[in-house]
Each structure stands twice: as structure tokens, then as C-alpha cells.
Design an enzyme around this catalytic site. Structure first.
Site, PDB file in Angstrom:
ATOM      1  N   GLY A  26       9.966   7.801  -9.221  1.00  0.00           N
ATOM      2  CA  GLY A  26       9.106   6.477  -9.193  1.00  0.00           C
ATOM      3  C   GLY A  26       8.257   6.408  -7.988  1.00  0.00           C
ATOM      4  O   GLY A  26       7.525   7.323  -7.601  1.00  0.00           O
ATOM      5  N   GLY A  27       8.415   5.229  -7.226  1.00  0.00           N
ATOM      6  CA  GLY A  27       7.815   5.207  -5.841  1.00  0.00           C
ATOM      7  C   GLY A  27       6.720   4.046  -6.030  1.00  0.00           C
ATOM      8  O   GLY A  27       6.220   3.543  -7.439  1.00  0.00           O
TER       9      GLY A  27
ATOM     10  N   GLU B  75       8.727   0.134  -8.801  1.00  0.00           N
ATOM     11  CA  GLU B  75       8.213  -0.842  -7.763  1.00  0.00           C
ATOM     12  C   GLU B  75       6.946  -1.402  -8.647  1.00  0.00           C
ATOM     13  O   GLU B  75       5.902  -0.821  -8.443  1.00  0.00           O
ATOM     14  CB  GLU B  75       7.749  -0.205  -6.501  1.00  0.00           C
ATOM     15  CG  GLU B  75       8.927   0.319  -5.568  1.00  0.00           C
ATOM     16  CD  GLU B  75       8.626   0.835  -4.032  1.00  0.00           C
ATOM     17  OE1 GLU B  75       7.326   0.087  -3.770  1.00  0.00           O
ATOM     18  OE2 GLU B  75       9.003   1.783  -3.935  1.00  0.00           O
TER      19      GLU B  75
ATOM     20  N   MET C 286      14.983  -3.110  -0.025  1.00  0.00           N
ATOM     21  CA  MET C 286      13.649  -2.640   0.819  1.00  0.00           C
ATOM     22  C   MET C 286      13.619  -3.810   1.826  1.00  0.00           C
ATOM     23  O   MET C 286      12.305  -4.621   1.660  1.00  0.00           O
ATOM     24  CB  MET C 286      12.667  -2.094   0.074  1.00  0.00           C
ATOM     25  CG  MET C 286      13.100  -0.870  -0.602  1.00  0.00           C
ATOM     26  SD  MET C 286      11.614  -0.176  -1.728  1.00  0.00           S
ATOM     27  CE  MET C 286      11.572  -1.150  -3.116  1.00  0.00           C
TER      28      MET C 286
ATOM     29  N   TYR D 213      11.971  -4.343   4.477  1.00  0.00           N
ATOM     30  CA  TYR D 213      10.962  -3.940   5.339  1.00  0.00           C
ATOM     31  C   TYR D 213       9.626  -4.132   4.506  1.00  0.00           C
ATOM     32  O   TYR D 213       9.661  -4.472   3.545  1.00  0.00           O
ATOM     33  CB  TYR D 213      11.073  -2.483   5.800  1.00  0.00           C
ATOM     34  CG  TYR D 213      11.491  -1.405   4.891  1.00  0.00           C
ATOM     35  CD1 TYR D 213      10.449  -1.124   3.873  1.00  0.00           C
ATOM     36  CD2 TYR D 213      12.794  -1.079   4.714  1.00  0.00           C
ATOM     37  CE1 TYR D 213      10.841   0.046   3.144  1.00  0.00           C
ATOM     38  CE2 TYR D 213      12.906  -0.069   3.738  1.00  0.00           C
ATOM     39  CZ  TYR D 213      12.103   0.504   2.651  1.00  0.00           C
ATOM     40  OH  TYR D 213      12.384   1.364   1.938  1.00  0.00           O
TER      41      TYR D 213
END
Length: 455
Positions: free
Chosen positions: A94-95, A136, A201, A203
């Protein structure tokens, strides 16, 4: 006095490895699998694979083939397990920008089953220990299906492990930190029941999309922050998941190996917080991006380009600043801080994005050239805190007999203290195996010491 030791606590150190990092334009920025100490991380997530149709597929030409002079990366990263059999290496799929890949495969039970079985075949073929789903981000329409996907995968992984008599494949998620996205796309109780690791995540909490200057990975909020801004920090993000129903022992905090830069109007970086500010045009020669710098690039700017490092006490995080360029980033001090926070809060560990953004050569952040190169300072700071031996001491009342100390007893006491000091010094800088050996030596010395006292 009796001594009770709690040495069984283990915290995960999750490190993302990027297959494109081997081919960065500048040689100093290229990280190869052979550059990674096998005991640096407990888990390495190889990013990324494609979700093609209903199966995992190698994404980059260098994954399975020779490319630009580099041998295939899959077998090279898996080879690290020869040096450290406890290391777990997962394939991440994914990403950013690939959300659509998951929508169709999660839409029905037949597609979820097919994907699960194909994922098993992929992992067993290439030697991966599991799958990391980096979706995401799931929409409200996919919320229920995402939970069902993890249930189906977990069930298939257990069935295959029983049949093959191999260790069960692991299932991990990379997930959003914001309360809005959590409520929208994650059936938290279901996900946290079927998944081994939830990597939050924590950040990119500030950036061009916020229109204000703020640290993208602060640990806590600061005074004066209100509304949504008060929640843009690691602590609030983790509690978003706790309040939604996720057990602490599934949750991993995220730590960035990079900083985000803004343009500030004044000369005080602390007062610049909350001001309107655009993303800085400062460019990254090593990463090839604008407004984003790897940790080692920030080190270089502080050591040779006049940038000054500041520490924000409330956020418990570092800032680098020069001539209106404001960079929020993590350094070893903030990483240690965050890992101590993990231990206090009872979380499962920490994750870093990504290995190639740390100072993996040790050449950029070294202030004293006479000292030995310190490679991977961020991840080693994480390792240092998580591998610190935790000893709880319980005092009991014992009868005390007064005796005259002999020279031999005094010498033994001195030897005892020297060995004790050495043990803790070595344990903080050595691998876990070496630390364990020092601990055993210490126990043996105590035994001999007591025999001499008794005799």
C-alpha cells in the site's frame, strides 16, 4: 534485602526499509540491506509491495531482479535473519496514494479469502514473516470490510501455520493518528483483536495542509493550544486509539527519521509556534524533496551551516532554526524521551520511518571526529531505552550483624562495584546477547562473593 528482577519485558523496534532508498541519486544517501546491523531492529518492514488484483506483487524492478548494478533485494534483506534468527521481516503493501488497491480486495469474503491465501504463498515463497497493511486511509464505506479483512487474514494465517508446522505469519497495520480518520475508517475493537501490531503514524501532524507553523511529531501539547491543535501530538494520538478500544499492548508509536521545515517571520523559533507560515522552500539534496529533510541532513546543517538546535520543554521535542528556516524534527534525545513514554504508558514499542533517513553511515551527526562512528543514532537511542534492564528492588528487614571489615572484604567490595559499573555500561551499549552475558557474569560473581563472605 531481596532482589526481584523483571527481565521479560520486550518492546518492538519496527523499522521501515524502502526499496527505492538503494537507488537515491547521491551515493551517501543509499542504504543497502548489508548496511543494517541484524540486531538493530526487532522487526523490519520492507516497503512496498503492490496489491495487484487479489495478490501481493513485487513493486520495484530491484525487488526480484538485478537493477542498476544491484542484486535483487528480497533475498538480501531476508539474509539478515541468518545473523539474527529472532528478527522478523514483513512485507508492507500500500502506502500513500494507493488506497484504491484495498477497496476491492476487502469488499467480499471470497476476495478477502483469496487475497489471504495469496499473501501466504507470497510470504512463504520469498521468506517474509508476515504482512503489513498500509491502507492510507480507509473510507467510512470500507470501515467494516477492513475489520473483516483482518479477521479473514488472521484465520488463514493460523490455519496455514497449523498445517505447515511453521511459525504463524504476523499481521500488522500502519494507521492514522487523527481522531477524525480513526472514527471514519477503523473498526478499532475488531482490528486490534486480529492484528499483532498497530503502528500509529504519529508524525506529519503539521505540514503545508495546516497553514500554521507547528511540530509534526511533538510528544505532548503546549500551553495555549486549543481545539484541534491541542490534539496534534503523539500522546493525544495514542489516546485516540485507546479511547476507541485498542489495548495498549498492541499499539506502537511512530517516530519520523525526518523533519518538516517552515518559513518563520521572526528570529525566535519558540514564539513562531502557531504563527501562519508556509512550508519552507529549503530543498533536500539527498532525498530530493522540498521542505522535508532527513535527520542526517539536519545534523549537517547544525554542524556546518550555522543552524542552531532548540529544545521545547512542553512538546519535549527538538527544533533546528536559522534565518527564518524552522525545522521540527526528532533527535536521539527526543527519541529516548518517547521510548521512556512508551514504557511508562505500557505500549508495545516504537516504529521509525525510515531506516535510510537515520544517520546510517555515522558520518553526518558525529561532532567529534576522534570518536568511533555512531551509526543509526536514532534507532540506537530507541534500542538503548528498550533494552535497559529493568530491576525492581524489594526491601525486607533482616537482622544485621556487625563485623570488622578485613582488607580482603574491602577489596571484594571494590571489585564488586567495578564489575557492577562495567555491567551496566556494557549493557547499555551492547547487543542484547552481550548484555545477557554480562548479567550472567554478574550473577556468578555475586555467588563467589557470597561464598567468600560466608567462609
Amino acid at each position: 534485602m531481596s532482589l526481584n528482577s523483571n527481565l521479560a519485558v520486550k518492546y518492538s523496534r519496527v523499522c521501515y526499509f524502502t526499496n527505492w532508498g538503494v537507488h537515491r541519486s547521491m551515493k551517501e544517501a543509499r542504504l543497502r540491506p548489508e548496511d543494517i546491523p541484524a540486531d538493530l531492529c526487532t522487526h523490519i518492514f520492507y516497503a512496498f509491495a503492490n496489491v495487484g488484483g487479489l495478490t501481493l506483487q513485487a513493486k520495484h524492478p530491484n525487488d526480484l531482479n538485478t537493477y542498476q548494478g544491484e542484486q535483487p533485494l528480497y533475498p538480501r534483506i531476508i539474509k539478515l535473519k541468518e545473523k539474527n534468527p529472532d528478527l522478523k521481516i514483513l512485507i508492507s503493501c500500500g502506502g500513500w496514494g494507493n488506497s484504491a488497491e484495498f477497496d476491492s480486495l476487502a469488499s467480499s469474503e471470497s476476495s478477502r479469502e483469496t487475497f489471504s491465501n495469496n499473501a501466504i504463498a507470497f510470504c512463504r515463497q520469498h521468506g517474509f514473516d508476515g504482512v503489513d497493511l498500509d491502507w492510507e486511509f480507509p473510507s467510512a464505506n470500507s470501515r467494516k470490510n477492513f475489520g473483516l479483512l483482518t479477521r479473514t487474514m488472521q484465520k488463514a494465517f493460523k490455519k496455514e501455520a497449523k498445517k505447515s508446522k511453521k511459525d504463524r505469519l504476523l499481521l500488522s497495520l500502519a494507521v492514522a493518528a487523527s481522531e477524525v480518520l480513526i472514527k471514519q475508517g477503523y473498526d478499532v475493537p475488531v482490528l486490534c483483536n486480529y492484528v499483532d501490531l498497530i503502528n500509529v503514524m504519529t508524525y506529519d501532524l503539521y505540514g503545508s495542509w495546516t497553514g500554521k507553523i507547528g511540530h509534526h511529531s511533538a510528544l505532548f501539547h503546549r500551553r495555549g493550544e486549543k481545539g484541534l491543535e491541542r490534539d496534534l501530538n503523539t500522546n493525544s494520538s495514542m489516546y485516540n486509539w485507546i479511547k476507541a478500544g485498542c489495548p495498549r499492548d498492541r499499539l506502537i508509536i511512530g517516530i519520523p527519521g525526518y523533519g518538516r521545515a517552515f518559513t518563520a517571520s521572526g528570529n525566535d523559533p519558540v514564539k513562531a509556534y502557531g504563527e501562519s507560515g508556509s512550508v519552507s522552500s529549503i530543498s533536500s539534496p539527498y532525498l530530493g524533496e522540498s521542505g522535508l529533510l532527513a535527520y542526517y541532513e539536519i545534523c549537517k546543517k547544525e554542524l556546518s551551516e550555522g543552524f542552531k538546535r532548540y529544545w521545547h520543554k512542553e512538546h519535549e521535542i527538538s527544533i533546528s532554526f536559522k534565518d527564518g528556516v524552522w525545522i521540527g524534527y526528532d533527535d536521539p534525545d527526543s527519541v529516548r524521551n518517547k521510548c521512556e513514554y512508551v514504557k511508562r504508558e505500557g505500549f508495545a514499542g516504537a516504529m521509525i520511518w525510515a531506516l535510510d533517513m537515520d544517520d546510517f553511515s555515522g558520518k553526518f551527526c558525529q561532532k567529534n571526529r576522534k570518536k568511533r562512528l555512531k551509526r543509526f543514532p536514532l534507532i540506537n537511542a530507541m534500542k538503548e531505552v528498550f533494552e535497559t534492564v529493568e530491576i525492581t528492588t524489594q526491601m525486607t528487614t533482616l537482622p544485621i550483624q556487625t563485623t570488622t571489615l578485613t582488607n580482603e572484604t574491602i577489596l571484594l567490595n571494590e571489585e564488586f562495584q567495578v564489575l557492577l559499573d562495567q555491567m551496566f555500561e556494557d549493557a547499555s551499549s551492547s547487543s542484547s546477547a552481550a548484555a545477557a552475558q554480562h548479567y550472567l557474569n554478574f550473577i556468578l560473581f555475586c555467588f563467589v562473593y557470597l561464598l567468600k563472605i560466608i567462609s
